[in-house]
Design a protein around this motif. Sequence first.
Motif, PDB file in Angstrom:
ATOM      1  N   ARG A 282      44.608  43.481  33.789  1.00 45.52           N
ATOM      2  CA  ARG A 282      45.884  44.009  34.266  1.00 45.52           C
ATOM      3  C   ARG A 282      46.574  44.893  33.219  1.00 45.52           C
ATOM      4  O   ARG A 282      47.129  45.934  33.540  1.00 45.52           O
TER       5      ARG A 282
ATOM      6  N   GLN B 254      44.800  48.359  32.896  1.00 42.35           N
ATOM      7  CA  GLN B 254      45.070  49.177  34.083  1.00 42.35           C
ATOM      8  C   GLN B 254      46.502  49.726  34.043  1.00 42.35           C
ATOM      9  O   GLN B 254      46.742  50.909  34.325  1.00 42.35           O
TER      10      GLN B 254
ATOM     11  N   GLN C 223      43.063  41.485  48.346  1.00 38.13           N
ATOM     12  CA  GLN C 223      41.733  41.783  47.820  1.00 38.13           C
ATOM     13  C   GLN C 223      40.627  41.443  48.831  1.00 38.13           C
ATOM     14  O   GLN C 223      39.698  42.211  49.037  1.00 38.13           O
TER      15      GLN C 223
ATOM     16  N   ASP D   2      38.096  43.430  42.105  1.00 34.45           N
ATOM     17  CA  ASP D   2      39.430  43.925  41.748  1.00 34.45           C
ATOM     18  C   ASP D   2      39.602  45.372  42.207  1.00 34.45           C
ATOM     19  O   ASP D   2      39.177  46.304  41.525  1.00 34.45           O
TER      20      ASP D   2
ATOM     21  N   ASN E 167      42.064  47.162  42.120  1.00 30.08           N
ATOM     22  CA  ASN E 167      42.995  47.942  41.289  1.00 30.08           C
ATOM     23  C   ASN E 167      42.313  48.878  40.298  1.00 30.08           C
ATOM     24  O   ASN E 167      42.954  49.778  39.764  1.00 30.08           O
TER      25      ASN E 167
ATOM     26  N   PRO F 236      45.164  51.192  42.616  1.00 34.44           N
ATOM     27  CA  PRO F 236      45.959  50.162  41.922  1.00 34.44           C
ATOM     28  C   PRO F 236      47.211  49.730  42.682  1.00 34.44           C
ATOM     29  O   PRO F 236      48.323  49.762  42.164  1.00 34.44           O
TER      30      PRO F 236
ATOM     31  N   HIS G 163      48.208  46.737  43.574  1.00 37.74           N
ATOM     32  CA  HIS G 163      48.900  45.553  43.034  1.00 37.74           C
ATOM     33  C   HIS G 163      49.631  45.885  41.730  1.00 37.74           C
ATOM     34  O   HIS G 163      50.719  45.373  41.475  1.00 37.74           O
ATOM     35  N   ARG G 164      49.030  46.776  40.926  1.00 36.79           N
ATOM     36  CA  ARG G 164      49.713  47.220  39.696  1.00 36.79           C
ATOM     37  C   ARG G 164      50.995  47.979  40.064  1.00 36.79           C
ATOM     38  O   ARG G 164      52.036  47.815  39.426  1.00 36.79           O
TER      39      ARG G 164
END
Lengths: 113, 169
Positions: free
Chosen positions: A50, A53, B84, B102, B104, B108, B110-111
């Motif tokens: 996370r 990213q 996901q 993932d 993301n 992205p 969720h980011r």
Amino acid sequence: MPVLARVIEAAGISTVVVTMMPDLAERIGVPRTVGLEFPFGHTLGHAGDREEQTEVIRDALRVLRDARQPNAVEHLPYEWPDFERWKREWHPSEPAPIIAFLIEQRRRARAGG
Amino acid sequence: MAIDSYKWLPGSFANYYRTLSLQKAEPLPWTPLTKPIEECCFSLVTTAGLYVKGKQPPFDLDGERRNPFWSDPTYRTIPRDVKQEEIGIAHLHINNADLEADVNIALPVHRFLELEAAGEIGSLAPTHYSFMGYQAFPPNTDEWENHYGPEMAAHMKEEGVDAALLTPV
């Protein structure tokens, strides 16, 4: 992807592209590009990472905010460990149909030549 | 610093791209941001070949297998609250394993929801977009340029999008 960036930008929406092939983007023409040496399929970093990213996204947003003219390109110094393994690993388990065709074509040309 | 754009490619493909003759699109369109990032509405676009399982068809990989020179030029819309386990991937040119784990790393969502919650961006739009990055051989993006791209951009405008992050894979 360059063409999609241009279409969106022309519609009045600002764009930034994150890519492992910024040289191509620059030669084809993209409003704003961020380049990094991540393997194909991993544009924003490692799965499950996370922090990495988010860091890449923040860099892209900075370029989006600060670029002053089209075809702005910034290369970022991110590192991807274990190059030898990933040079193989980003590939699909079977070659894509066009790749299989081109490999077979070259094999035949060599055998025939 | 300058990064190597062809680092991950086998030598013959690296040479193909290095020497590929490309026509630069000029003049390039330019839309400067008119407000701070913290007030902008964002949409995300990837070429990872994503679709929503059970709700959308995958990209037409059988068609590509039948004719390797052809590819599916359509796109799928991915909602901002996608989970996901709802993400499907249809792309024959990359290893999809990490994307299965993932999303993301390519889209992205969720980011960006986290950045929205933290106030670092204004908002994340309701809709995001996935194309499938292989576009014919020799490469041909006419359908993207003339049909699917403008359709997507119009949808973004309807949703009040100010800026888009594009992440080819």
